[in-house]
Motif scaffolding. Structure first.
Motif, PDB file in Angstrom:
ATOM      1  N   TRP A  85      34.457  22.007 -11.751  1.00 16.70           N
ATOM      2  CA  TRP A  85      33.878  22.008 -13.101  1.00 16.70           C
ATOM      3  C   TRP A  85      34.793  22.751 -14.082  1.00 16.70           C
ATOM      4  CZ3 TRP A  85      31.080  26.372 -15.623  1.00 16.70           C
ATOM      5  CH2 TRP A  85      30.555  26.004 -16.873  1.00 16.70           C
ATOM      6  N   GLN A  86      35.209  22.048 -15.149  1.00 18.85           N
ATOM      7  CA  GLN A  86      35.991  22.673 -16.216  1.00 18.85           C
ATOM      8  C   GLN A  86      35.139  22.606 -17.470  1.00 18.85           C
ATOM      9  OE1 GLN A  86      40.284  21.544 -16.851  1.00 18.85           O
ATOM     10  NE2 GLN A  86      39.470  20.918 -18.840  1.00 18.85           N
ATOM     11  N   PRO A  87      34.718  23.759 -18.017  1.00 13.58           N
ATOM     12  CA  PRO A  87      33.742  23.717 -19.130  1.00 13.58           C
ATOM     13  C   PRO A  87      34.239  22.984 -20.364  1.00 13.58           C
ATOM     14  CG  PRO A  87      34.049  25.974 -18.317  1.00 13.58           C
ATOM     15  CD  PRO A  87      35.018  25.127 -17.581  1.00 13.58           C
ATOM     16  N   ILE A  88      35.542  23.199 -20.734  1.00 13.93           N
ATOM     17  CA  ILE A  88      36.010  22.608 -22.005  1.00 13.93           C
ATOM     18  C   ILE A  88      37.098  21.580 -21.738  1.00 13.93           C
ATOM     19  CG2 ILE A  88      37.049  23.052 -24.267  1.00 13.93           C
ATOM     20  CD1 ILE A  88      36.113  25.967 -24.011  1.00 13.93           C
ATOM     21  N   GLU A  89      36.960  20.431 -22.350  1.00 16.40           N
ATOM     22  CA  GLU A  89      38.024  19.425 -22.331  1.00 16.40           C
ATOM     23  C   GLU A  89      38.502  19.281 -23.775  1.00 16.40           C
ATOM     24  OE1 GLU A  89      39.508  17.785 -19.975  1.00 16.40           O
ATOM     25  OE2 GLU A  89      40.547  16.236 -21.136  1.00 16.40           O
ATOM     26  N   MET A  90      39.765  19.665 -24.038  1.00 17.89           N
ATOM     27  CA  MET A  90      40.271  19.574 -25.414  1.00 17.89           C
ATOM     28  C   MET A  90      41.349  18.500 -25.492  1.00 17.89           C
ATOM     29  SD  MET A  90      41.842  22.518 -27.838  1.00 17.89           S
ATOM     30  CE  MET A  90      43.565  22.634 -27.542  1.00 17.89           C
ATOM     31  N   ARG A  91      41.272  17.644 -26.510  1.00 19.20           N
ATOM     32  CA  ARG A  91      42.302  16.618 -26.742  1.00 19.20           C
ATOM     33  C   ARG A  91      42.813  16.799 -28.167  1.00 19.20           C
ATOM     34  NH1 ARG A  91      41.833  12.460 -22.699  1.00 19.20           N
ATOM     35  NH2 ARG A  91      43.634  11.583 -23.769  1.00 19.20           N
ATOM     36  N   THR A  92      44.150  16.786 -28.323  1.00 20.18           N
ATOM     37  CA  THR A  92      44.706  16.986 -29.668  1.00 20.18           C
ATOM     38  C   THR A  92      45.431  15.743 -30.193  1.00 20.18           C
ATOM     39  OG1 THR A  92      46.706  17.943 -28.756  1.00 20.18           O
ATOM     40  CG2 THR A  92      44.983  19.493 -29.420  1.00 20.18           C
ATOM     41  N   ASP A  93      45.360  14.645 -29.427  1.00 16.32           N
ATOM     42  CA  ASP A  93      45.947  13.407 -29.950  1.00 16.32           C
ATOM     43  C   ASP A  93      44.930  12.750 -30.887  1.00 16.32           C
ATOM     44  OD1 ASP A  93      44.406  13.176 -27.648  1.00 16.32           O
ATOM     45  OD2 ASP A  93      45.121  11.149 -27.261  1.00 16.32           O
ATOM     46  N   GLU A  94      45.437  11.902 -31.792  1.00 16.37           N
ATOM     47  CA  GLU A  94      44.549  11.285 -32.784  1.00 16.37           C
ATOM     48  C   GLU A  94      43.991   9.990 -32.209  1.00 16.37           C
ATOM     49  OE1 GLU A  94      45.538  11.723 -36.776  1.00 16.37           O
ATOM     50  OE2 GLU A  94      43.445  11.097 -37.038  1.00 16.37           O
ATOM     51  N   SER A  95      42.680   9.901 -32.033  1.00 19.71           N
ATOM     52  CA  SER A  95      42.081   8.627 -31.606  1.00 19.71           C
ATOM     53  C   SER A  95      40.695   8.506 -32.234  1.00 19.71           C
ATOM     54  CB  SER A  95      41.985   8.542 -30.085  1.00 19.71           C
ATOM     55  OG  SER A  95      41.143   7.457 -29.732  1.00 19.71           O
ATOM     56  N   TYR A  96      40.617   7.690 -33.264  1.00 18.71           N
ATOM     57  CA  TYR A  96      39.343   7.468 -33.934  1.00 18.71           C
ATOM     58  C   TYR A  96      38.350   6.839 -32.948  1.00 18.71           C
ATOM     59  CZ  TYR A  96      36.019   5.728 -37.426  1.00 18.71           C
ATOM     60  OH  TYR A  96      34.887   5.459 -38.150  1.00 18.71           O
ATOM     61  N   GLU A  97      38.872   5.941 -32.089  1.00 18.09           N
ATOM     62  CA  GLU A  97      37.990   5.245 -31.147  1.00 18.09           C
ATOM     63  C   GLU A  97      37.365   6.240 -30.159  1.00 18.09           C
ATOM     64  OE1 GLU A  97      40.924   4.095 -32.102  1.00 18.09           O
ATOM     65  OE2 GLU A  97      40.201   2.322 -33.192  1.00 18.09           O
ATOM     66  N   ARG A  98      38.170   7.222 -29.706  1.00 22.32           N
ATOM     67  CA  ARG A  98      37.600   8.202 -28.784  1.00 22.32           C
ATOM     68  C   ARG A  98      36.522   9.032 -29.485  1.00 22.32           C
ATOM     69  NH1 ARG A  98      41.766  11.074 -27.164  1.00 22.32           N
ATOM     70  NH2 ARG A  98      42.407   9.558 -25.606  1.00 22.32           N
ATOM     71  N   ALA A  99      36.787   9.354 -30.751  1.00 20.33           N
ATOM     72  CA  ALA A  99      35.781  10.125 -31.493  1.00 20.33           C
ATOM     73  C   ALA A  99      34.479   9.332 -31.595  1.00 20.33           C
ATOM     74  CB  ALA A  99      36.315  10.458 -32.888  1.00 20.33           C
ATOM     75  N   VAL A 100      34.584   8.047 -31.906  1.00 18.43           N
ATOM     76  CA  VAL A 100      33.365   7.233 -32.054  1.00 18.43           C
ATOM     77  C   VAL A 100      32.658   7.084 -30.706  1.00 18.43           C
ATOM     78  CG1 VAL A 100      32.457   4.968 -32.752  1.00 18.43           C
ATOM     79  CG2 VAL A 100      34.272   6.046 -34.093  1.00 18.43           C
ATOM     80  N   ALA A 101      33.444   6.963 -29.638  1.00 18.47           N
ATOM     81  CA  ALA A 101      32.832   6.876 -28.299  1.00 18.47           C
ATOM     82  C   ALA A 101      32.073   8.173 -27.993  1.00 18.47           C
ATOM     83  CB  ALA A 101      33.917   6.619 -27.257  1.00 18.47           C
ATOM     84  N   ALA A 102      32.679   9.307 -28.322  1.00 15.05           N
ATOM     85  CA  ALA A 102      32.022  10.602 -28.059  1.00 15.05           C
ATOM     86  C   ALA A 102      30.761  10.757 -28.916  1.00 15.05           C
ATOM     87  CB  ALA A 102      32.994  11.742 -28.336  1.00 15.05           C
ATOM     88  N   TYR A 103      30.819  10.252 -30.158  1.00 15.25           N
ATOM     89  CA  TYR A 103      29.618  10.289 -31.010  1.00 15.25           C
ATOM     90  C   TYR A 103      28.440   9.592 -30.313  1.00 15.25           C
ATOM     91  CZ  TYR A 103      32.425  11.313 -35.268  1.00 15.25           C
ATOM     92  OH  TYR A 103      33.225  11.857 -36.218  1.00 15.25           O
ATOM     93  N   GLY A 104      28.767   8.534 -29.598  1.00 16.46           N
ATOM     94  CA  GLY A 104      27.697   7.726 -29.002  1.00 16.46           C
ATOM     95  C   GLY A 104      26.917   8.474 -27.938  1.00 16.46           C
ATOM     96  N   ILE A 105      27.551   9.463 -27.279  1.00 20.81           N
ATOM     97  CA  ILE A 105      26.921  10.001 -26.058  1.00 20.81           C
ATOM     98  C   ILE A 105      26.696  11.514 -26.069  1.00 20.81           C
ATOM     99  CG2 ILE A 105      27.749   8.118 -24.578  1.00 20.81           C
ATOM    100  CD1 ILE A 105      30.043   9.998 -23.700  1.00 20.81           C
ATOM    101  N   TYR A 106      26.905  12.167 -27.197  1.00 19.13           N
ATOM    102  CA  TYR A 106      26.688  13.624 -27.148  1.00 19.13           C
ATOM    103  C   TYR A 106      25.198  13.955 -27.050  1.00 19.13           C
ATOM    104  CZ  TYR A 106      25.592  13.406 -32.210  1.00 19.13           C
ATOM    105  OH  TYR A 106      25.043  13.115 -33.435  1.00 19.13           O
TER     106      TYR A 106
END
Ligand code: F6P
Length: 515
Positions: free
Chosen positions: A361-382
């Motif tokens: 288990w890793q509590p934080i997953e940080m991504r610093t690349d630009e991906s609008y699609e990943r952001a929208v995917a994450a919006y769907g499931i938080y």
């Protein structure tokens, strides 16, 4: 020039902003290609403007942009508009953009300076202020050259504060609206600027007919700054207008909104569906806390992680059962303060993962690349979305998330985001400086009972949908017509500003009550 005949509603639009709707680069074959411009401003207003016979002038930021600018060419932008560039020399651009716009004005308007040692003004500050002034003058000249069809000018943001004043000198009768997408500093903070610069900034903005802000509190800050700094300005705080010389300037609130259609279409796209599936597999049964922000000082990322650390410390029962997905695309990487901040954020993430993580288990997953699609995917499931800026003009993430979330996710929202006026009552409100309070909000967001989640999520969605981007534009055009006496401002035309603060006129000095 004669008075304009056409109503603002019927006139062509000429927009100016630092970043435009397209930027050019040479690809590996040496061909000049256009990419969509990035940033909240472009997202918020591109669709609205280009359905309205608009020309959009931006500063040339890349070598490709400068090549286009040198030819004076404009580009067609869908569905109906033109984009062109002002040919800003790179040596001027650096002082104007990184220097004054981002290291001085951005920091002031978001109240970011640590005043015990920053800023210090010196000879270099005066030099880069000259760059800022010159670029603003060049943009005003570019706008003036578009003046043939008697357009309405829409000047955007803190980069171009002086443009209305220069344009007014060139065209005394021009119809000019200036809109600030960021917060506007309070009197004390704006007073940190050397007073000649502060006064030039305020007078430059007052060259417009209409000054627009995202939220009532930023509009009010402007009024109070002008009242403080400019002895010849008659500031009517209650009626939100300023009389200066022989002109009256209206100070108004026009909150930007989202167009739900393109966002929902992106959310249904195959690419987003695939990423969403990947994320669901990655998180397994854990609850999901999400944040989506540029890696930017005003977003309060470090305190967000401190709050998560406190939450994990206080609630060991959550260990192994929550993941914090932090999507933080890099921003303004040339600026030393941003480099230091990015390092600090990385250290925090590593520290928290080392302290609490383990056993798969890793509590934080940080991504610093630009991906609008990943952001929208994450919006769907938080399960919970964390939006805790120190100060923010509006904040579109707080609106995008609820529109596409499928979990009845809860929203933690800073009281200092402009969006708070619209969404605050359905969100978990936090003081962005209060890490303990934010840790409690994370717990409350993740542990919220189902019925309350559903109720709040419904409220958030409705509050976002209650406004639309067209209204942002049309309200400004209507007010320009009112300012020119082409339309009347009847009581029913006046919008109640979001989260309006009703000032008590008794608090104000008599001299400021004049119309
Ligand atoms: O005021 C908002 C804004 O102009 C956004 O368009 C953008 O997110 C930011 O400020 C400026 O960022 P950049 O310096 O990357 O253009």
């Amino acid at each position: 020039m004669p008075q304009p005949q056409a109503a603002a509603f019927e006139s062509p639009l000429v927009v100016a902003s630092n970043r435009g709707p397209v930027r050019f680069r040479r690809d590996t074959d040496g061909v000049l290609v256009a990419d969509r411009g990035s940033g909240g401003l472009v997202t918020a207003i591109a669709g609205v403007l280009f359905e309205s016979d608009a020309t959009w002038l931006a500063c040339a930021m890349t070598d490709g942009d400068r090549e286009i600018a040198a030819t004076g060419a404009t580009t067609e932008v869908e569905p109906a508009g033109h984009a062109g560039f002002v040919d800003v020399p790179p040596e001027r651009f650096a002082g104007y953009y990184n220097g004054i716009s981002n290291r001085v004005l951005w920091q002031l308007h978001h109240h970011l300076f640590d005043l015990s040692y920053l800023p210090t003004w010196d000879a270099e500050t005066r030099e880069i202020w000259d760059d800022y002034r010159e670029v603003n003058r060049m943009v005003a000249q570019g706008l003036d050259a578009e003046g043939g069809r008697d357009p309405v000018y829409l000047v955007q943001d803190y980069h171009l504060s002086l443009v209305p004043g220069f344009l007014r000198q060139l065209q005394p009768n021009a119809r000019i609206a200036h809109f600030t997408h960021t917060p506007f500093a309070g009197q004390s903070f704006l007073g940190v600027l050397p007073s000649p610069m502060r006064d030039e900034l305020l007078r430059g903005m007052l060259g417009a007919d209409i000054l627009g802000f995202q939220a009532e509190r930023w509009a009010e800050n402007f009024l109070l700054c002008a009242r403080d700094a400019l002895p010849d300005a008659h500031v009517d705080v209650r009626r939100r207008r300023i009389r200066i010389g022989d002109r009256t300037v209206f100070i108004r609130t026009y909150p930007v909104s989202l167009d739900p259609q393109p966002l929902r279409a992106t959310s249904r796209s195959k690419e987003v569906k695939d990423i969403r599936k990947e994320l669901l597999e990655w998180k397994e049964d854990a609850s999901l806390l999400v944040r989506v922000d540029r890696l930017e000082l005003s977003k309060n990322i470090v305190r967000g992680f401190q709050a998560f650390e406190t939450f994990l410390h206080d609630r060991p029962e959550w260990h192994g059962k929550v993941r914090f997905l932090s999507l933080l695309p890099k921003s303004r990487t040339d600026i030393p303060e941003y480099q230091v901040y990015a390092e600090r954020v990385r250290e925090m993430v590593d520290m928290i993962n080392a302290k609490f993580g383990g056993a798969g288990w890793q509590p934080i997953e940080m991504r610093t690349d630009e991906s609008y699609e990943r952001a929208v995917a994450a919006y769907g499931i938080y399960d919970t979305l964390l939006v805790n800026p120190i100060f923010d003009g509006m904040n579109l993430v707080a609106m995008e998330g609820p529109l596409v979330n499928r979990q009845h996710g809860s929203l933690i929202l800073s009281q200092n985001a402009g969006a708070f006026a619209r969404l605050g009552r359905h969100a978990l409100a936090v003081n962005p400086f209060d890490v303990a309070d934010t840790a409690e909000a994370i717990a409350a967001g993740l542990e919220m009972p189902h019925d309350e989640r559903v109720r709040r999520a419904r409220g958030l969605t409705r509050a976002v949908l209650a406004r639309n981007p067209v209204r942002w534009l049309t309200a400004q055009l209507r007010d320009l017509d009112v300012a020119r006496g082409i339309a009347s401002q009847r009581a029913e035309d006046l919008e109640e500003p979001e989260g309006a603060v009703h000032l008590h006129i008794g608090d104000l000095d008599e001299s400021f009550r004049r119309p």
